[in-house]
Design a protein around this motif. Structure first.
Motif, PDB file in Angstrom:
ATOM      1  N   ARG A  27      38.200  43.410  40.557  1.00  0.00           N
ATOM      2  CA  ARG A  27      38.552  43.453  41.968  1.00  0.00           C
ATOM      3  C   ARG A  27      37.420  42.790  42.758  1.00  0.00           C
ATOM      4  N   TRP A  28      37.819  41.944  43.719  1.00  0.00           N
ATOM      5  CA  TRP A  28      36.839  41.201  44.529  1.00  0.00           C
ATOM      6  C   TRP A  28      36.301  42.077  45.658  1.00  0.00           C
ATOM      7  N   PHE A  29      34.982  42.033  45.867  1.00  0.00           N
ATOM      8  CA  PHE A  29      34.336  42.775  46.944  1.00  0.00           C
ATOM      9  C   PHE A  29      33.404  41.851  47.720  1.00  0.00           C
ATOM     10  N   ARG A  30      33.297  42.110  49.030  1.00  0.00           N
ATOM     11  CA  ARG A  30      32.297  41.431  49.873  1.00  0.00           C
ATOM     12  C   ARG A  30      31.198  42.444  50.203  1.00  0.00           C
ATOM     13  N   PHE A  31      29.964  42.104  49.852  1.00  0.00           N
ATOM     14  CA  PHE A  31      28.824  43.007  50.046  1.00  0.00           C
ATOM     15  C   PHE A  31      28.012  42.551  51.256  1.00  0.00           C
ATOM     16  N   ALA A  32      27.474  43.510  52.018  1.00  0.00           N
ATOM     17  CA  ALA A  32      26.575  43.216  53.138  1.00  0.00           C
ATOM     18  C   ALA A  32      25.645  44.400  53.312  1.00  0.00           C
ATOM     19  N   ALA A  33      24.356  44.108  53.543  1.00  0.00           N
ATOM     20  CA  ALA A  33      23.370  45.170  53.727  1.00  0.00           C
ATOM     21  C   ALA A  33      22.342  44.705  54.751  1.00  0.00           C
ATOM     22  N   ASP A  41      36.752  45.752  49.860  1.00  0.00           N
ATOM     23  CA  ASP A  41      37.670  45.187  48.879  1.00  0.00           C
ATOM     24  C   ASP A  41      38.428  44.003  49.511  1.00  0.00           C
ATOM     25  N   ILE A  42      38.185  42.798  48.977  1.00  0.00           N
ATOM     26  CA  ILE A  42      38.855  41.585  49.525  1.00  0.00           C
ATOM     27  C   ILE A  42      39.699  40.910  48.456  1.00  0.00           C
ATOM     28  N   THR A  43      40.197  41.720  47.492  1.00  0.00           N
ATOM     29  CA  THR A  43      40.961  41.140  46.385  1.00  0.00           C
ATOM     30  C   THR A  43      42.178  40.380  46.898  1.00  0.00           C
ATOM     31  N   GLU A  44      42.941  40.990  47.799  1.00  0.00           N
ATOM     32  CA  GLU A  44      44.143  40.317  48.315  1.00  0.00           C
ATOM     33  C   GLU A  44      43.773  39.058  49.101  1.00  0.00           C
ATOM     34  N   GLN A  45      42.681  39.104  49.873  1.00  0.00           N
ATOM     35  CA  GLN A  45      42.258  37.908  50.621  1.00  0.00           C
ATOM     36  C   GLN A  45      41.910  36.764  49.674  1.00  0.00           C
ATOM     37  N   VAL A  46      41.179  37.077  48.586  1.00  0.00           N
ATOM     38  CA  VAL A  46      40.803  36.042  47.623  1.00  0.00           C
ATOM     39  C   VAL A  46      42.030  35.440  46.973  1.00  0.00           C
ATOM     40  N   GLN A  47      43.000  36.322  46.603  1.00  0.00           N
ATOM     41  CA  GLN A  47      44.231  35.806  45.988  1.00  0.00           C
ATOM     42  C   GLN A  47      44.982  34.899  46.942  1.00  0.00           C
ATOM     43  N   HIS A  48      45.107  35.325  48.206  1.00  0.00           N
ATOM     44  CA  HIS A  48      45.793  34.472  49.192  1.00  0.00           C
ATOM     45  C   HIS A  48      45.032  33.167  49.419  1.00  0.00           C
ATOM     46  N   ARG A  49      43.701  33.233  49.430  1.00  0.00           N
ATOM     47  CA  ARG A  49      42.899  32.026  49.636  1.00  0.00           C
ATOM     48  C   ARG A  49      43.085  31.043  48.482  1.00  0.00           C
ATOM     49  N   GLU A  50      43.157  31.556  47.233  1.00  0.00           N
ATOM     50  CA  GLU A  50      43.352  30.672  46.078  1.00  0.00           C
ATOM     51  C   GLU A  50      44.720  29.998  46.142  1.00  0.00           C
ATOM     52  N   ARG A  82      32.835  40.372  41.844  1.00  0.00           N
ATOM     53  CA  ARG A  82      33.887  41.236  41.306  1.00  0.00           C
ATOM     54  C   ARG A  82      33.284  42.482  40.644  1.00  0.00           C
ATOM     55  N   PHE A  83      33.956  43.625  40.902  1.00  0.00           N
ATOM     56  CA  PHE A  83      33.703  44.870  40.208  1.00  0.00           C
ATOM     57  C   PHE A  83      34.840  45.109  39.215  1.00  0.00           C
ATOM     58  N   LEU A  84      34.540  45.825  38.150  1.00  0.00           N
ATOM     59  CA  LEU A  84      35.584  46.299  37.240  1.00  0.00           C
ATOM     60  C   LEU A  84      35.904  47.733  37.632  1.00  0.00           C
ATOM     61  N   HIS A 128      31.329  42.536  37.293  1.00  0.00           N
ATOM     62  CA  HIS A 128      31.987  41.644  36.338  1.00  0.00           C
ATOM     63  C   HIS A 128      30.916  40.815  35.621  1.00  0.00           C
ATOM     64  N   PRO A 129      31.025  40.621  34.314  1.00  0.00           N
ATOM     65  CA  PRO A 129      29.975  39.876  33.576  1.00  0.00           C
ATOM     66  C   PRO A 129      29.722  38.479  34.144  1.00  0.00           C
ATOM     67  N   ASP A 130      30.772  37.810  34.662  1.00  0.00           N
ATOM     68  CA  ASP A 130      30.592  36.446  35.180  1.00  0.00           C
ATOM     69  C   ASP A 130      29.865  36.433  36.522  1.00  0.00           C
ATOM     70  N   ASP A 131      29.866  37.547  37.259  1.00  0.00           N
ATOM     71  CA  ASP A 131      29.263  37.585  38.591  1.00  0.00           C
ATOM     72  C   ASP A 131      27.964  38.383  38.617  1.00  0.00           C
ATOM     73  N   LYS A 132      27.658  39.092  37.540  1.00  0.00           N
ATOM     74  CA  LYS A 132      26.548  40.040  37.558  1.00  0.00           C
ATOM     75  C   LYS A 132      25.214  39.341  37.834  1.00  0.00           C
ATOM     76  N   GLU A 133      24.932  38.245  37.123  1.00  0.00           N
ATOM     77  CA  GLU A 133      23.641  37.572  37.284  1.00  0.00           C
ATOM     78  C   GLU A 133      23.487  37.010  38.698  1.00  0.00           C
ATOM     79  N   LYS A 134      24.553  36.391  39.234  1.00  0.00           N
ATOM     80  CA  LYS A 134      24.486  35.797  40.570  1.00  0.00           C
ATOM     81  C   LYS A 134      24.212  36.866  41.630  1.00  0.00           C
ATOM     82  N   ILE A 135      24.914  37.999  41.566  1.00  0.00           N
ATOM     83  CA  ILE A 135      24.761  39.042  42.585  1.00  0.00           C
ATOM     84  C   ILE A 135      23.383  39.692  42.479  1.00  0.00           C
TER      85      ILE A 135
END
Length: 848
Positions: free
Chosen positions: A644-650, A669-678, A635-637, A608-615
């Motif tokens: 759609r919200w994703f949690r990354f770990a490596a 994919d944590i899209t539903e978790q993020v929506q419930h959290r909001e 977020r990925f498009l 997502h353009p708003d998250d690309k620089e941070k990630i």
């Protein structure tokens, strides 16, 4: 030469001088001790007097505050009775009025109303059932006094004459003794103090600590007052025969506060120190006498020992072994020339020193324990020391130490003779280290002669072949491996090594103790001084685990690839530069890109353009810093362009070189978790707003106001930041509810809340305190500023046209925080100021 210690007789002039000096020193110690005890006695009494006066001032202040609170309660009650018009108040109403004012004065235990004939009309508080008027109240009525105080049955009270329609008589307020006592200092510094109140005839009102000593204290107080010790005013302190006394006249009251403490309790520790000091002084005298006696005996013994050592010197000076002689205090009194040549020291450097000057610190402590154990048994000892020579080198010495007895059979000195055994130890240590190294090696090691017979093998060789040492060493290799394997595989390689050609091979071998193992076998010729091969060193390294791990790793990698393709989450692998070298099918399905498109940094285009620089910044920082883990959220498009919200770990996986470093991770994919959290965060914010806001006016509620008041008080005590407090109340608000209804009353309160929000500063905090009462916190404001703000708000409210009722006014009470204030004190002052504003005609501002 043999050095002799200096010796003199106790009866000589120098001995007498030393003994006289000791006596004078002891006398000086006794004088200093006596002076110290005298100063300690005086300081203890002075400190006790200071604590006594401190407690008395606190006691008097607590009583003065309680009396002032009683007068305020009487004044409020009288005012409310006199303001009442119409029918006389019923008993229940009178009791409710008294209970209300009693609750606002915590220092009181009882409020009562008596008529002009001394009959009880209404009462509230403790002893509410007591109906008799105290004698001092009746006396005050007969004298025609309006306000007076007195004591009855051990209680101090204040009375006020009132004239109200149907309620004429006198109001009585009795102080709560336990509340006054609770305000006093406590702890070790005030233990054992007696506190009382006295009237002008010295009759006591017991409040704290006197107990069975009350009459004794009063009698000794009378004896001190007889010579005029307490004739003046203020706080005075007098030291009596058995007690320390202090007395203080209370302000504007015919009552005095009195405190005392027993001198014996104050000086108990001092008496104990006197006894201990005397005992210590006597002990020092006894020890000094014993020391002088032992000193004389020791001097005689040392003289005899030195004579004996002089005889020994001639016999041992030329011995080739280092010799040391010490006295009973382990000080060196003699060394021979062999010792000086061996250590490198001169005689002046060692004589008078202790043998531990040679200690390197590496001799085991058990050696010294064994040494002194034998010497204490008066037996010779032999052992080894690791000593350091003058040039810094360390030598191992075999030492024999023998006690030397005098003619009386007593031990007079210690005789030590040593021998340097460093070379022997080094040779033995090298052999041991070589053997330990060989036996501790993880590889199979063997030394085989040119005739194919084993000369020596290590422990690992025995373990793998499951044989004892005598079953291998001295036997032929053919016996161990069999004729076929020996002739076909071992003999050709071994013959090449004997001819000077080392060999290294890898193959599977079968061992009796380990089974079939994959090994690396190497052979190297060992030559003698004439460069002839005398043996061959055989090394066998077991690489079975590595071989199996390599095969298992290849199998595991194949399984990982299969499992990852069907995983319900994204799995990827990136190199040290951060470029993808693998991604599973999940990425292709979600992002709508092929595997080839996702290679390199292709996956970043789907961010997502708003998250690309941070990630990307987080990823590059983890790779550049060689961090072991990387975590992020974003977020990925997806293939349809929806976020759609994703949690990354490596996790970082190390390789043999930097180019082989990998980061293996996953995306969930944590899209539903993020929506419930909001949704949950939004509900929590709403709940927090409802918990701190008054539902009617929209102002902060009482709970939030109390919390902010506590924060401002804390800020004042920590940083000195002043603040003000405004308490306001709607005048005649009950008439609004009674005549126009509660709905109109609620509209008035809402309009009033809006006016407070519009006409106070952004930093001010108006809140609803309860009913028609409001409280405004004014941070960083002095008394003048708070008063101006309250006056401006009063004028604005007075000019406001409220719904239905028209104009309505408010009364204001103003105060600011001062040193020692707490929330209760501030609120009481603001409430009293508000009460004065109400009593003074309403629609006004009063300052506490």
């Amino acid at each position: 030469m043999l050095h002799r210690p200096f010796h003199f007789s106790v009866s000589s002039g120098l001995g007498r001088t030393i003994m006289l000096s000791v006596v004078l020193l002891l006398a000086l110690m006794a004088a200093i001790l006596g002076q110290g005890l005298y100063l300690d006695h005086r300081n203890i009494l002075r400190s006790a007097g200071e604590r006594l006066q401190t407690q008395l001032r606190a006691f008097g202040s607590a009583t003065d505050i309680a009396l002032l609170s009683a007068e305020h309660a009487l004044s409020r009650s009288s005012h409310e009775l006199e303001q009442h018009s119409g029918q006389p108040l019923s008993g229940l109403e009178l009791r409710r009025l008294l209970l209300h004012n009693l609750a606002r004065a915590p220092a009181l235990s009882r409020l009562a109303l008596f008529d002009d004939k001394g009959r009880l009309v209404a009462t509230a508080g403790e002893d509410a059932g007591t109906a008799d008027m105290p004698p001092w109240v009746a006396a005050g009525l007969q004298a025609g006094s309006r306000s007076f105080s007195g004591i009855a049955q051990g209680q101090l009270g204040v009375a006020l004459r009132v004239s109200a329609p149907g309620a004429g008589g006198v109001l009585l307020a009795l102080l709560d003794q336990e509340r006054i006592a609770a305000e006093l200092e406590s702890g070790d510094g005030f233990e054992g103090q007696h506190l009382m109140l006295l009237d002008m005839q010295n009759r006591s009102v017991l409040l704290a600590g006197a107990g069975p000593h009350q009459q004794t204290l009063l009698r000794q107080l009378q004896e001190q007052q007889a010579p005029g010790e307490f004739s003046g005013f203020g706080t005075q302190l007098v030291q009596g025969q058995d007690y320390l006394f202090a007395i203080r006249q209370l302000s504007q009251q015919p009552v005095r506060a009195f405190s005392a403490i027993e001198r014996s309790r104050v000086l108990h520790g001092w008496y104990l120190r006197v006894v201990i000091s005397a005992g210590v002084l006597l002990l020092v005298l006894a020890l000094t006498a014993l020391f002088l006696r032992q000193w004389r005996n020791s001097s005689r013994r040392e003289r005899q020992i030195m004579n004996d050592l002089a005889h020994l010197h001639q016999a041992i000076e030329q011995m080739p072994s280092p010799i040391v002689i010490t006295d009973l205090n382990r000080c060196i009194v003699y060394v021979n020339q062999a010792f000086l040549a061996h250590t490198g020291y001169s005689s002046d450097e060692v004589l008078g020193m202790k043998p531990n000057m040679l200690s390197s610190g590496r001799t085991p402590p058990a050696t010294y324990r064994a040494l002194w154990r034998e010497l204490k048994r008066e037996q010779p000892w032999q052992g080894e020391f690791i000593n350091r020579m003058r040039d810094g080198s360390e030598r191992i010495e075999s030492v024999m130490i023998t006690p030397v007895r005098d003619l009386d059979g007593r031990i007079a000195s210690y005789f030590a003779i040593s021998q340097d055994v460093t070379g022997q130890h080094e040779a033995a240590a090298r052999l041991v280290r070589y053997k330990e190294i060989v036996n501790a090696a993880d590889e199979l090691m063997a030394l085989v002669g040119p005739d194919y017979h084993y000369l020596q093998v290590n422990n690992r060789y025995l373990e793998y072949h499951h044989r004892e040492r005598n079953q291998i060493e001295g036997h032929s290799m053919q016996e161990l491996y069999g004729e076929t394997e020996f002739n076909q595989q071992i003999k050709p390689l071994f013959d090449g090594a004997v001819a000077g050609r080392p060999f290294v091979i890898e193959q599977w071998l079968t061992f009796a103790g380990k089974g079939r193992r994959f090994c690396r076998i190497s052979g190297h010729p060992v030559a003698d001084t004439h460069q002839n091969t005398e043996s061959v060193a055989i090394n066998i390294a077991d690489f079975t685990e590595r071989k199996l791990m390599e095969e298992a790793l290849r199998t595991s990698e194949r399984r990982f690839r299969v499992l990852s393709e069907f995983s319900p989450m994204g799995i990827f692998e990136a190199d040290a530069e951060g470029h993808n070298i693998y991604s599973n099918r999940y990425y292709s399905d979600v992002l709508g890109q092929t595997t080839e498109q996702l290679m390199g940094d292709g996956w970043t285009h789907a961010l997502h353009p708003d998250d690309k620089e941070k990630i990307l910044n987080s990823w590059h920082a983890a790779v550049a810093g060689q961090k072991s883990e990387w975590r992020s959220e974003g977020r990925f498009l997806d293939a349809e362009g929806r976020p759609r919200w994703f949690r990354f770990a490596a996790r970082r996986v190390e390789g043999t070189s930097f180019e082989e470093v990998r980061y293996i991770g996953m995306a969930v994919d944590i899209t539903e978790q993020v929506q419930h959290r909001e949704i949950l965060e939004q509900k929590n914010r709403e709940l927090e707003r409802l918990s701190t806001t008054d539902a009617l006016t929209g102002l902060i509620n009482r709970g939030r106001t109390e919390q902010m008041l506590a924060e401002e008080i804390h800020r004042y005590h920590r940083y000195g930041t002043s603040f003000g407090l405004i308490m306001l109340d709607v005048d005649h608000f009950k008439q609004v509810n009674d005549t126009c209804g509660h709905e109109v009353g609620d509209q008035v309160l809402c309009r009033l809340a809006k006016l407070m929000q519009e006409h106070t500063r952004l930093s001010d905090c108006p809140g609803r305190w309860g009913g028609e009462e409001f409280l405004i916190l004014c941070p960083n404001t002095d008394l003048k500023g708070v008063q101006q703000l309250a006056e401006a708000l009063r004028e604005r409210i007075a000019n406001e046209d409220f719904p239905v009722i028209g104009q309505r006014t408010c009364s204001f009470g103003v105060t600011v925080i001062g040193p020692g204030d707490n929330a209760k004190a501030l609120l009481v002052r603001a409430d009293e100021a508000l009460y004065r504003a109400k009593s003074g005609g309403r629609n006004r501002v009063e300052v506490a």
